[in-house]
Write a protein that holds these residues in place. Sequence first.
Motif, PDB file in Angstrom:
ATOM      1  N   GLN A 302       0.834  -1.210   0.000  1.00 33.75           N
ATOM      2  CA  GLN A 302       0.000   0.000   0.000  1.00 33.75           C
ATOM      3  C   GLN A 302       0.863   1.253   0.000  1.00 33.75           C
ATOM      4  O   GLN A 302       1.764   1.391   0.829  1.00 33.75           O
ATOM      5  CB  GLN A 302      -0.879  -0.049   1.257  1.00 33.75           C
ATOM      6  N   PHE A 303       0.596   2.144  -0.925  1.00 38.29           N
ATOM      7  CA  PHE A 303       1.318   3.417  -0.967  1.00 38.29           C
ATOM      8  C   PHE A 303       0.667   4.392   0.010  1.00 38.29           C
ATOM      9  O   PHE A 303      -0.556   4.502   0.052  1.00 38.29           O
ATOM     10  CB  PHE A 303       1.298   3.995  -2.379  1.00 38.29           C
ATOM     11  N   ILE A 319       5.665   3.256   1.951  1.00 37.57           N
ATOM     12  CA  ILE A 319       4.754   2.175   1.608  1.00 37.57           C
ATOM     13  C   ILE A 319       4.531   1.296   2.838  1.00 37.57           C
ATOM     14  O   ILE A 319       5.332   1.314   3.769  1.00 37.57           O
ATOM     15  CB  ILE A 319       5.290   1.306   0.437  1.00 37.57           C
ATOM     16  N   LEU A 320       3.438   0.556   2.805  1.00 39.06           N
ATOM     17  CA  LEU A 320       3.132  -0.350   3.918  1.00 39.06           C
ATOM     18  C   LEU A 320       3.154  -1.790   3.430  1.00 39.06           C
ATOM     19  O   LEU A 320       2.413  -2.157   2.522  1.00 39.06           O
ATOM     20  CB  LEU A 320       1.751  -0.023   4.491  1.00 39.06           C
ATOM     21  N   LEU A 321       4.044  -2.587   4.019  1.00 37.39           N
ATOM     22  CA  LEU A 321       4.080  -4.018   3.748  1.00 37.39           C
ATOM     23  C   LEU A 321       3.062  -4.695   4.656  1.00 37.39           C
ATOM     24  O   LEU A 321       2.552  -4.084   5.583  1.00 37.39           O
ATOM     25  CB  LEU A 321       5.480  -4.566   4.014  1.00 37.39           C
ATOM     26  N   LYS A 326       7.461  -9.477   6.134  1.00 35.78           N
ATOM     27  CA  LYS A 326       7.490  -9.010   4.738  1.00 35.78           C
ATOM     28  C   LYS A 326       8.342  -7.738   4.630  1.00 35.78           C
ATOM     29  O   LYS A 326       9.077  -7.534   3.671  1.00 35.78           O
ATOM     30  CB  LYS A 326       6.056  -8.718   4.250  1.00 35.78           C
ATOM     31  N   ARG A 327       8.199  -6.872   5.637  1.00 34.25           N
ATOM     32  CA  ARG A 327       8.969  -5.635   5.666  1.00 34.25           C
ATOM     33  C   ARG A 327      10.469  -5.949   5.611  1.00 34.25           C
ATOM     34  O   ARG A 327      11.221  -5.372   4.823  1.00 34.25           O
ATOM     35  CB  ARG A 327       8.667  -4.855   6.953  1.00 34.25           C
ATOM     36  N   GLU A 369       5.430   0.931  12.752  1.00 33.07           N
ATOM     37  CA  GLU A 369       6.809   0.463  12.922  1.00 33.07           C
ATOM     38  C   GLU A 369       6.995  -0.902  12.256  1.00 33.07           C
ATOM     39  O   GLU A 369       8.008  -1.166  11.618  1.00 33.07           O
ATOM     40  CB  GLU A 369       7.188   0.376  14.403  1.00 33.07           C
ATOM     41  N   ASP A 370       5.999  -1.745  12.386  1.00 39.80           N
ATOM     42  CA  ASP A 370       6.090  -3.099  11.811  1.00 39.80           C
ATOM     43  C   ASP A 370       6.035  -3.108  10.280  1.00 39.80           C
ATOM     44  O   ASP A 370       6.588  -3.994   9.646  1.00 39.80           O
ATOM     45  CB  ASP A 370       4.926  -3.965  12.318  1.00 39.80           C
ATOM     46  N   ARG A 371       5.337  -2.125   9.700  1.00 40.77           N
ATOM     47  CA  ARG A 371       4.998  -2.244   8.280  1.00 40.77           C
ATOM     48  C   ARG A 371       5.580  -1.196   7.348  1.00 40.77           C
ATOM     49  O   ARG A 371       5.610  -1.384   6.127  1.00 40.77           O
ATOM     50  CB  ARG A 371       3.466  -2.224   8.148  1.00 40.77           C
TER      51      ARG A 371
END
Length: 381
Positions: A302-303, A319-321, A326-327, A369-371
Amino acid sequence: MKYSTLVTFIRGQFNTDQFIPLHEPRFYGNEKKYLIDCIDSTFVSSVGKYVDDFEKRLAEYTGAKYAVACVNGTAALHISLIAVGVKQNDIVITQPLSFIATCNAIAYIGASHLFVDVDFDTMGLSPEKLKIYLQEFAIKKEDGFSYHKITDQKISACVPMHTYGHPCRIDELADICNYYNIVLIEDAAESIGSYYKKKHTGTYGLIGTLSFNGNKIITSGGGGAIITNDEVLAKKVKHLTTQAKVPHRWEFVHDDIGYNYRMPNINAALMCAQLEQLNYFLENKRKLALSYKDFFKEEDIQFVEEPAHSKSNYWVCAILLENRKKRDEFLQFTNDNGVMTRPTWILMNKLIMYKNSLHGNLDNAQALEDRLVNIPSSVRI
Ligand SMILES: *Cc1c(COP(=O)(O)O)cnc(C)c1O
């Protein structure tokens, strides 16, 4: 998606098979001309016309009545906290998702941090979470100020940050701070050229601070500024950043403990040239952001778009992983392949210096922070 497709896409955007950094400065305008002029004048340091010129131009650009140039954005934050009267042992509210400078400036005063969560969409301090926290833990005393119910400390200031240039819900934060009589200082270090409801970021609070470090959208090598509409405060800040020297033809009179936080004239020369190009940089970066947005439309990544009611400078695109695993895979692949990407900051409340601070629920900050990953965002040549 296959990360190699993205690497190819980014290489196409920057038209290179070399290493692609996250954010590079660009000097296409009058930088050399002004620098040479500054050196020829010999006024490279604490006095000179470029500082005054820059302050005037910055005030005009942001729509603030006053701008005071500083040696860097961290110093701008430090002096702002002092100028509005934050004292040792007071509480200063801020967000856990920020660059370390925000927290450090609060620590320089000896004040305590109180971390309130960010909104997921703006990545800036959440008015809703702030309200919930203050309703539970703040008490207004007879002196008109708010105090923490448990620690009895005065809650004197709130410092939200416009993360990666995206404006937070600053008007709502201003209303809440106003109600509780808490001074609002905006850390607008990353958001020059960003507007919330048509007003420049940094102009909603009593004070806004900016940074012109080398990684920011425009740079003076190192530099920062304070913007405000309050004349008394502007004068006080200027005084404090210039060793609190009282003007006199020859005597060295100082009437306060001042700081050497002024911006040198040579940096201001660079800044004048950079400011002239800011609007072009903004357009250029917006185009890149739109290309990214388009690219990620059909993908599972996701942008991060500019929030509602705002115009972002898209300083560094994000962006969001899907999750942290995945990040990490993404960071590994892109950095192995010569495309610089970076995770967001480790939350401030996890760092050894700030781990014992007060905080509310920080779920959104944790999810970010995670993504979240930043991707290359320089102005394209
Ligand atoms: C860059 C930055 C600052 C200040 O940085 P300096 O390097 O001191 O100019 C402060 N806060 C945030 C959020 C920043 O990104």
